[in-house]
Motif scaffolding. Structure first.
Motif, PDB file in Angstrom:
ATOM      1  N   SER A 496      67.002  14.816  -3.755  1.00 30.78           N
ATOM      2  CA  SER A 496      67.300  15.432  -2.717  1.00 30.78           C
ATOM      3  C   SER A 496      68.618  15.089  -2.352  1.00 30.78           C
ATOM      4  O   SER A 496      69.639  16.237  -2.277  1.00 30.78           O
ATOM      5  CB  SER A 496      66.611  14.936  -1.580  1.00 30.78           C
ATOM      6  N   SER A 500      71.682  18.088  -3.269  1.00 28.97           N
ATOM      7  CA  SER A 500      72.561  18.371  -2.049  1.00 28.97           C
ATOM      8  C   SER A 500      74.010  18.280  -2.556  1.00 28.97           C
ATOM      9  O   SER A 500      74.673  19.055  -1.807  1.00 28.97           O
ATOM     10  CB  SER A 500      72.163  17.386  -0.776  1.00 28.97           C
ATOM     11  N   ASP A 795      69.376  18.065   1.953  1.00 32.37           N
ATOM     12  CA  ASP A 795      68.330  18.952   1.786  1.00 32.37           C
ATOM     13  C   ASP A 795      67.275  18.490   0.929  1.00 32.37           C
ATOM     14  O   ASP A 795      67.508  17.635   0.057  1.00 32.37           O
ATOM     15  CB  ASP A 795      68.805  20.293   1.286  1.00 32.37           C
TER      16      ASP A 795
END
Length: 838
Positions: A496, A500, A795
C-alpha cells in the motif's frame, strides 16, 4: 522444588532439541532486534547530545531561528541585557562540496566572543601560520574528521549559489569530539562567502551570575521576533529524538511481534511436551509430587528457554549494533544520524530489561500448558487415550473471548497517541492476534467442511481427526497464524505504501526535466538571472521554480519545511482534502492568501481546511487561509506550500533550490542537459529526468523496507518450523494409533500421506485465519499506527496474487514438512507401539 526435580524438567528440553531450538531462536530474534534498535538509537542520541553540548559550550540559553537565520540586530539587543553575561553569535551553513555527494557543516563565529562561551569552536592556527588567519575570508579551520575528508589537501572548494570559492585550511579545531566533522570560519567571512549578510543562525547566551535560566528565558522571550525561539541547549537533542521516535518505536514493535511469535511457539512446544509426558507427570504425581511443584517445573522449562534465547539475543544484538556502527554509523536507516559515528556502550540496565523480556515470553508461553499439567488427575492421565482428551480440550470454542478481544481492539484503536507513540494501535494488534488463535478451532471445522471433496480413505481419516480434535490445529497452527499474520500485514502495508508513493511521485513529478543546485539545506542555489537564462533555451516550454525554507512553528519539534512554488491554485498538488469556497471574504473584510499544508500539520497543529495559519515571514507574522491538505511522503516534520509570487513579495528572496523544466519535445532532454552542464558546471548542479527520479525514489524505498522483507521471510520459516516441530511431537504421541493402522494393513507411506493431509489441512486453517488476522493488522498499521507515528495517509492496496501464492506455498510446504518431521515415529515397530500404548 529441589535441584533434582528441577534437573528432571530441564533435561526434558534436550529430549526435544528441534522444538526447543526453534523456540529459542524466535526469542533470540526478538530480543536481538529490539536490543539493537535500542543500542543504536541510544548511542546515536547520546553522541548527538554530547555534540550539541560541546557546540553550546558554557551557554545557558540559545536563540535559534530557521535555516536562513534571522536579523543580526537581535544580537546587539541581547548583548546589552542585564540578564546576559556573554553573547556569542553563530551562523551555520551546510556548504556544498562540488563533485562530492556530501556537504561540510561550517560554523561562522566571532573569534573574540566564542572563547568566552564555546571553547570547542575556538580555532587553532597551524604552526608557522599567520596569526590573523582567523579573520581571513578564505581560511577555514577543520576538525580532525573533517580534515580526513579532504584527503590531505590544503585547500578545497565550496559552492555558493552556482559559484565556487576556494578555502584554505589554516588550522584545526582541537576542542572537537572525535568523529565530529565540521569547520570553523570568521562569522563575517561566512556571511560574505555564502551570501548571508546581516543574518545569524544562533546566539549562545551565558547568563549573569544569580540569574535563573527559566526566568531569563521567559523574560527574553518577549524580545524574540516571529519565527525565532529561545531554548536550552538540551532541546536540540529533544528535537531529533522526537523526529526519530516513530521510526525507532516501529522497529521495536517488530521485535515485540517476533517475541510474541516466540511465545506462541513455546506455547505449542510446551503443550505438546505436556501431552507427550502426560503419563510421566501422572507417575510423578502418584509418587507424591505436589501440583505446585509440577506447575513450577513446566514453567522452569519455558523460563529456561526464554533465558537462553534472551542471552543469545543479547549477543546477537550487540553484534548487530557493532556491525551497524561499522557500516552505517549511527543512522537508523532513515537519515536521522547520517554524520554521527557513535561507539557501543554496554548498559547493564538495558541488557537486563531485554533479558527479562525474553524470560517473560518463555514463561508466558508455558503458563497454560503448565496449568493444565498440574490440574490433570493422575488416575485419568495413566489411561490410554488421555492425551487425545487434552488436545481435544484446547479445541473448545471460545466465542465470547474472541468477541471480547475484537471489541477491545476496536476500542483501543480510538485512543490518541501517548507520548507521540501509537500505544493503542499496538495493543490492538496484540488483541487481534490473540483473537485469531482463539478462533482457530472453529475455523478448522469450517475448513474441513469446506474441503469436503476427497473420497479417499486417508483424506477422510485426516478430515475426521481434525473435525473431531480441532485442538490439534490450535497447537500446530498457533505459530502459523502469528507468522502468516505478520507476513501478510507487512506485505499489505508495504505494498500500500509503495503504490501510494508511486502515485504520489507521478503527481509531484509532472515535468520532463528537473534541475537542482543542491539539497534545500545546502548552499547551492539558482538566482533570477540563472532562471532567465534557462527559460531562454530553445526547447524549454516553461519553468516551475521551487524555493525550500524552514520555519519554527512547533515547540520541541524540528522546523517545518516551507515550499514556495507555483501550484495553480492547488491543482498541481496531491490533495486529500480542500476548503470550501469562501463566502464574502475573510472575517475582517480582507481575504487571506492561500496556503496548503501537509497531513503532518493537520495532526500536530490541529488544523483543517478553511482555518487560519500564521507564518513568520519577512520578519513578521502573516495570516494565511488553509486552502487544502496535501499528501507528502518526503518531509516527516511537516510542510507548508505557498505561491512563489506571495513568497517573493513578503521576503524578497529570489533564490531557487530546484527547477522543474517542461520541454516542447521530451526528446530534447539530453540536449538541454548538456547546455545546462556547460553553463553552470557539471559538478555544481544535478539534472535528472522524471523517470530517473521515480526509479531512484522507489529503489530507496525498497532499501528502507528491506528489514520488513527479512521479517516476512523469517516469519515464513518460523511458521514452517512450527508445523514441523508440532507434527514431530504429535506423531510421537500417536504411535499407538499408527501401529493400529499398520495392523489394519495401512502401509508406512500411506501413513505419511495421512500426516501430509493433516499438515496441509492444519496449515490451510492457519493460513486462512492468518490471512484474515493479517488483513486486520494491516488496517491497524495503515490507519492507526502509521497515521499516529508518521502522520501519512495511504491508499490500501492488497497484493492479491502474491498473497494467494504465498498461502498456497505455505500449505504445500506444510504438507511436505509434516510427514518428514513425523518419519521417526513411523519407523517404530507396530507391535512394540501397541504394547507401549496398552
Amino acid at each position: 522444588m529441589n535441584r533434582k526435580l528441577a534437573g528432571l524438567f530441564i533435561a526434558s528440553l534436550f529430549h526435544r532439541p528441534f522444538a526447543s531450538l526453534l523456540s529459542l531462536l524466535a526469542i533470540a530474534l526478538g530480543v536481538a532486534l529490539g536490543l539493537a534498535v535500542q543500542l543504536i538509537h541510544g548511542a546515536a542520541l547520546d553522541e548527538f547530545g554530547r555534540s550539541a553540548r560541546e557546540l553550546a559550550g558554557e551557554a545557558d540559553l540559545q536563540v535559534v531561528g530557521s535555516r536562513e537565520g534571522f536579523d543580526e540586530s537581535l544580537y546587539w539587543v541581547l548583548a546589552q541585557r542585564k540578564e546576559v553575561s556573554e553573547a556569542s553569535p553563530v551562523i551555520e551553513v551546510e556548504a556544498r562540496l562540488p563533485g562530492r555527494d556530501r556537504s561540510l557543516r561550517i560554523y561562522g563565529v566571532d573569534v573574540f566572543r566564542v572563547v568566552h562561551v564555546q571553547a570547542a569552536l575556538v580555532p587553532q592556527i597551524d604552526e608557522g601560520g599567520d596569526r590573523l588567519a582567523t579573520l581571513d575570508r578564505d581560511t577555514v579551520f577543520l576538525t580532525a574528521a573533517a580534515r580526513a575528508m579532504m584527503d590531505g589537501r590544503e585547500a578545497f572548494e565550496v559552492q555558493s549559489g552556482v559559484n565556487v570559492h576556494t578555502l584554505r585550511i589554516a588550522g584545526a579545531v582541537p576542542g572537537a569530539m572525535a568523529g565530529q566533522a565540521y569547520g570553523v570560519m570568521d562569522i563575517a567571512a561566512v556571511q560574505q562567502t555564502f551570501d548571508h549578510l546581516g543574518r545569524l543562525s544562533r546566539i549562545d547566551l551565558r547568563l549573569a551570575p544569580g540569574v535563573r535560566r527559566e526566568e531569563a528565558r521567559v523574560t527574553l522571550l518577549d524580545l524574540m521576533p516571529p519565527g525565532v525561539e529561545i531554548r536550552t541547549p538540551e532541546a536540540s537533542s529533544g528535537e531529533i529524538m522526537a523526529l526519530s521516535r516513530a521510526y525507532r518505536v516501529n522497529l521495536t514493535m517488530l521485535a515485540a511481534i517476533a517475541l510474541l511469535t516466540g511465545g506462541f511457539l513455546i506455547f505449542s512446544t510446551q503443550w505438546l511436551s505436556v501431552v507427550r509426558r502426560r503419563r510421566e507427570f501422572a507417575v510423578l504425581r502418584a509418587l507424591g509430587m505436589a501440583r505446585a511443584d509440577l506447575l513450577r517445573g513446566v514453567l522452569i522449562e519455558g523460563g529456561l528457554t526464554g533465558l537462553v534465547g534472551g542471552l543469545l539475543g543479547l549477543v546477537l544484538g550487540h553484534g548487530v549494533t557493532v556491525l551497524a556502527f561499522e557500516l552505517i554509523g549511527g543512522d537508523l536507516g532513515a537519515g536521522y544520524f547520517t554524520d554521527i559515528r557513535p561507539e557501543l556502550v554496554i548498559s547493564p540496565a538495558v541488557n537486563a530489561a531485554y533479558l527479562a523480556l525474553g524470560i517473560l515470553a518463555g514463561v508466558a508461553g508455558a503458563w497454560l500448558p503448565a496449568r493444565d499439567a498440574a490440574r490433570a488427575q493422575p488416575a485419568v492421565a495413566l489411561k490410554a487415550g488421555s492425551a487425545e482428551g487434552v488436545v481435544q480440550q484446547i479445541g473448545r470454542g471460545r466465542s465470547p473471548a474472541v468477541l471480547g478481544c475484537l471489541m477491545l481492539a476496536a476500542l483501543v484503536c480510538q485512543l490518541p497517541p501517548i507520548a507521540w507513540t501509537p500505544v493503542g494501535g499496538y495493543l490492538a494488534i496484540a488483541l487481534v492476534l490473540c483473537a485469531a488463535v482463539l478462533v482457530l478451532p472453529g475455523c478448522t471445522r469450517f475448513a474441513v467442511r469446506l474441503l469436503d471433496f476427497g473420497r479417499g480413505v486417508l483424506w477422510r481419516l485426516a478430515r475426521g481427526r481434525l473435525s473431531a480434535i480441532p485442538g490439534q490445529a490450535v497447537v500446530a497452527g498457533a505459530g502459523v497464524v502469528t507468522s502468516v499474520a505478520l507476513a501478510v500485514s507487512m506485505a499489505v502495508m508495504v505494498s500500500s505504501f509503495r503504490v501510494s508513493v508511486d502515485d504520489w511521485l507521478s503527481k509531484v513529478l509532472p515535468a520532463d526535466l528537473y534541475l537542482r543546485a543542491s539539497a534545500s539545506s545546502s548552499t547551492g542555489y539558482l538566482d533570477a538571472s540563472a532562471l532567465a537564462w534557462i527559460s531562454g533555451l530553445p526547447g524549454v516550454s516553461s519553468l516551475t521554480p521551487l524555493r525550500a525554507q524552514t520555519l519554527r512553528l512547533i515547540d520541541g519539534r524540528p522546523p517545518v519545511t516551507l515550499i514556495a512554488r507555483d501550484v495553480e491554485g492547488g491543482v498541481a498538488l496531491p490533495l486529500v482534502s480542500v476548503a470550501a469556497p469562501e463566502k464574502g471574504g475573510a472575517a475582517d473584510g480582507e481575504a487571506l492568501p492561500s496556503v496548503w499544508i501537509s497531513e503532518t500539520l493537520v495532526d500536530l497543529l490541529g488544523l483543517a481546511p478553511g482555518m487560519r495559519l500564521d507564518l513568520p515571514l519577512g520578519g513578521s507574522r502573516v495570516g494565511f487561509r488553509v486552502a487544502g491538505v496535501w499528501r507528502d511522503y518526503a518531509r516527516q516534520n511537516g510542510a507548508v506550500i505557498i505561491e512563489r509570487s506571495i513568497y517573493l513579495e513578503l521576503t524578497r528572496d529570489d533564490r531557487v533550490n530546484d527547477v522543474a523544466i517542461e520541454l516542447t519535445d521530451p526528446g530534447l532532454a539530453d540536449e538541454i542537459s548538456v547546455a545546462l552542464r556547460s553553463r553552470f558546471g557539471a559538478d555544481r548542479i544535478e539534472i535528472a529526468r522524471r523517470d530517473e527520479i521515480r526509479a531512484l525514489s522507489l529503489a530507496i524505498f525498497d532499501r528502507t523496507f528491506l528489514i520488513t522483507y527479512l521479517m516476512e521471510a523469517v516469519a515464513i520459516l518460523i511458521g514452517l518450523f512450527g508445523v514441523a516441530a508440532t507434527f514431530a511431537a504429535l506423531a510421537t504421541a500417536r504411535r499407538g494409533e499408527f501401529a493400529l493402522l499398520r495392523h489394519l494393513g495401512v502401509r508406512r507411506r500411506e501413513i505419511a500421506r495421512l500426516i501430509a493431509f493433516e499438515g496441509g489441512l492444519t496449515a490451510f486453517a492457519g493460513v486462512m485465519v492468518g490471512m484474515l488476522a493479517g488483513g486486520a493488522v494491516a488496517w491497524i498499521l495503515i490507519e492507526v499506527v502509521n497515521r499516529q507515528s508518521f502522520h501519512w495517509s495511504m491508499d490500501v492496496h492488497v497484493p492479491t496474487l502474491g498473497l494467494a501464492l504465498f498461502g498456497l506455498s505455505m500449505v504445500l510446504l506444510a504438507a511436505c514438512v509434516a510427514p518428514l518431521a513425523a518419519a521417526n515415529a513411523m519407523r517404530q515397530s507396530a507391535v512394540q507401539a501397541v504394547k507401549e500404548d496398552w
